[in-house]
Design an enzyme around this catalytic site. Sequence first.
Site, short mmCIF file in Angstrom:
data_model
loop_
_atom_site.label_atom_id
_atom_site.label_comp_id
_atom_site.label_asym_id
_atom_site.label_seq_id
_atom_site.Cartn_x
_atom_site.Cartn_y
_atom_site.Cartn_z
N TRP A 50 0.82 -1.22 0.00
CA TRP A 50 0.00 0.00 0.00
C TRP A 50 0.84 1.26 0.00
CZ3 TRP A 50 -3.68 -2.26 4.23
CH2 TRP A 50 -4.63 -3.10 3.61
N HIS A 104 -6.57 3.44 1.72
CA HIS A 104 -7.84 2.74 1.89
C HIS A 104 -8.72 3.57 2.82
CE1 HIS A 104 -5.82 0.26 5.41
NE2 HIS A 104 -5.47 1.51 5.43
N ARG A 135 -3.32 4.92 -4.52
CA ARG A 135 -2.18 4.01 -4.34
C ARG A 135 -1.16 4.28 -5.43
NH1 ARG A 135 -5.01 -1.71 -2.36
NH2 ARG A 135 -6.21 -0.68 -0.72
N GLN A 139 -13.46 3.35 -2.26
CA GLN A 139 -13.80 2.21 -1.42
C GLN A 139 -15.02 2.61 -0.58
OE1 GLN A 139 -10.44 0.91 0.97
NE2 GLN A 139 -9.68 -0.39 -0.68
N VAL A 174 -7.51 -7.25 11.12
CA VAL A 174 -8.63 -8.16 11.43
C VAL A 174 -8.10 -9.53 11.85
CG1 VAL A 174 -10.39 -7.11 9.96
CG2 VAL A 174 -8.81 -8.77 8.98
N ALA A 217 -15.58 -5.55 10.10
CA ALA A 217 -15.33 -4.42 9.20
C ALA A 217 -15.11 -4.97 7.80
CB ALA A 217 -14.10 -3.64 9.67
C1 YSA Z 1 -10.24 -5.35 4.96
C2 YSA Z 1 -10.61 -5.73 6.24
C3 YSA Z 1 -11.32 -4.82 6.99
O1 YSA Z 1 -11.66 -5.13 8.26
C4 YSA Z 1 -11.73 -3.59 6.47
C5 YSA Z 1 -11.34 -3.23 5.19
C6 YSA Z 1 -10.60 -4.11 4.46
C7 YSA Z 1 -10.15 -3.74 3.09
C8 YSA Z 1 -8.74 -3.18 3.11
N1 YSA Z 1 -8.66 -1.90 3.76
C9 YSA Z 1 -8.25 -3.04 1.69
O2 YSA Z 1 -8.02 -1.93 1.22
N2 YSA Z 1 -8.19 -4.18 1.02
S1 YSA Z 1 -7.85 -4.29 -0.55
O3 YSA Z 1 -6.56 -3.72 -0.82
O4 YSA Z 1 -7.99 -5.66 -0.94
O5 YSA Z 1 -8.94 -3.40 -1.27
C10 YSA Z 1 -10.32 -3.64 -1.05
C11 YSA Z 1 -11.08 -3.50 -2.34
O6 YSA Z 1 -10.78 -2.22 -2.91
C12 YSA Z 1 -10.64 -4.52 -3.37
O7 YSA Z 1 -11.36 -5.72 -3.21
C13 YSA Z 1 -11.00 -3.82 -4.65
O8 YSA Z 1 -12.40 -3.97 -4.92
C14 YSA Z 1 -10.74 -2.34 -4.34
N3 YSA Z 1 -9.41 -1.95 -4.83
C15 YSA Z 1 -8.23 -2.13 -4.23
N4 YSA Z 1 -7.22 -1.63 -4.98
C16 YSA Z 1 -7.79 -1.07 -6.07
C17 YSA Z 1 -9.18 -1.29 -5.98
N5 YSA Z 1 -10.02 -0.85 -6.93
C18 YSA Z 1 -9.48 -0.21 -7.99
N6 YSA Z 1 -8.16 0.03 -8.16
C19 YSA Z 1 -7.29 -0.39 -7.23
N7 YSA Z 1 -6.00 -0.12 -7.38
#
Ligand code: YSA
Length: 336
Positions: free
Chosen positions: A158, A177, A203, A217, A260, A302
Site C-alpha cells: 500500500w 484505503h 495508491r 472504497q 482483522v 469491518a
Molecule cells: C479489509 C478488512 C477490513 O476489516 C476492512 C477493510 C478491508 C479492506 C482493506 N482496507 C483493503 O483496502 N483491502 S484491498 O486492498 O484488498 O482493497 C479492497 C477493495 O478495494 C478490493 O477488493 C477492490 O475492490 C478495491 N481496490 C483495491 N485496490 C484497487 C481497488 N479498486 C481499484 N483500483 C485499485 N487499485
Amino acid sequence: MKNTESVLKKIENLQESASSQLKNNADSNVLEDWRIKFLGRNGELSELMKVMKEVSSEDKRVIGPKLNQLKDNLNKLFESAKESSAQNLNDENSFDITLPGKNLSYGSLHPTTLIIREICEAFRSMGFQIHEGNEIETEKYNFDLLNIPSDHPARDQWDTIWLDLKNSNDKYLLRTHTSPMQARIMEKNDPPIRVVVPGKCYRYEATDATHEWEFHQIEGLAIDKNISFSELKGTLYQMARKIFGSDQKVRFRCDFFPFVEPGVDMSILWEGKWIEILGAGMVHPKVLSGVGYDPNEYSGFAFGIGPERVSMLKNKIKDIRNFHANDLRFLSQFVS
Ligand code: YSA
C-alpha cells in the site's frame, strides 16, 4: 428660415406614415425595425426635431408643442403595439400548443456516484449510518492504529503518495484505503456502531484494466457486544443480494489483513467465475484497544468494498480506466 406651415405639414405627414406602417400583430422584429426607423437616435423624429434649431423663437412656440405631441403619439403607438403582440403570444390560439418542446440536456450522475449510492442504500436499509472522511491522512491512522507498524510488509503493498508538509511532526499521505476511518469513528463514538464510509483512495501503482491509482472504497464497521462472524457473513451476503439479485451466490475465503482476525475476502459468482469484490474480517483486538475499547467487552466486523469493481461486474465494464477517462460515449450510457 423654415416656413412654419411646411414644418407643421411635415409633422402631420410623419404622424400618418408612422401610424400606417405599424401593422397589427407585428412580431418583435418588425416592431423593433419600426422603433428604430421612427423613434431611433437617427430616426425620422430626431431628424425632424433638428428643425427647431432653424426656426425663429416665435415659430418655436408653435412648432415645439406640436413636435412634443408627435413624439408622445409615436411612443404611445409603439407601446400599445408591443402590448398587443405580447397578448397574442399568450393567446393559445395563436400557436400550436401540441408541438413538442425543446429538449434540454441535463447533466447526470457519474457511474461511480450511482453505484456508491446503491451500495450505501443497501447498508442503510440494514441500519447502517453513512459517514464521510478525510482523503489526506496521517501515518498513524492509515497504518499504525490498524496494526501495520512501519516494518510490516503490508506497507509495501500500500505504498502511496506522501505529502511533503513542512513544520509538521506527523507524516501525511493520500490514504490508501478507507480503513483509517475505523479508528477515527471509534475514537469519537461509543458502541454500538453501524457505519459505512464511502470515499476516494490513492495508491502508487501501475494501472491496468482492474487497477486505478485513484479509486473508491466503501468502508463498513459494526461494533457491539457479542458480534460474531456469522453477522459479518449475513450482512455482506444480504448486500450482494440487494445489488446483484436475490439468488446471488457468494464465497468467503481466508485472507490476511493486519487489522482483522480472522480475515476474509468475499467473491461473487458472476458469469461462471468467482470475482473478488471486498476484503473483510473481525476487528482485531489490538485495533479495539488502540482506540480505548475493551476487546473483552466489545467485538465487531469491518469490510472494504471497491465500488468501481462492483459496477464493472453489474454493467459489464471491461476496463476500470473508463471511469476517469471523461469519454461521453461511456458516461452517457448511465443517464437515467
Ligand atoms: C479489509 C478488512 C477490513 O476489516 C476492512 C477493510 C478491508 C479492506 C482493506 N482496507 C483493503 O483496502 N483491502 S484491498 O486492498 O484488498 O482493497 C479492497 C477493495 O478495494 C478490493 O477488493 C477492490 O475492490 C478495491 N481496490 C483495491 N485496490 C484497487 C481497488 N479498486 C481499484 N483500483 C485499485 N487499485
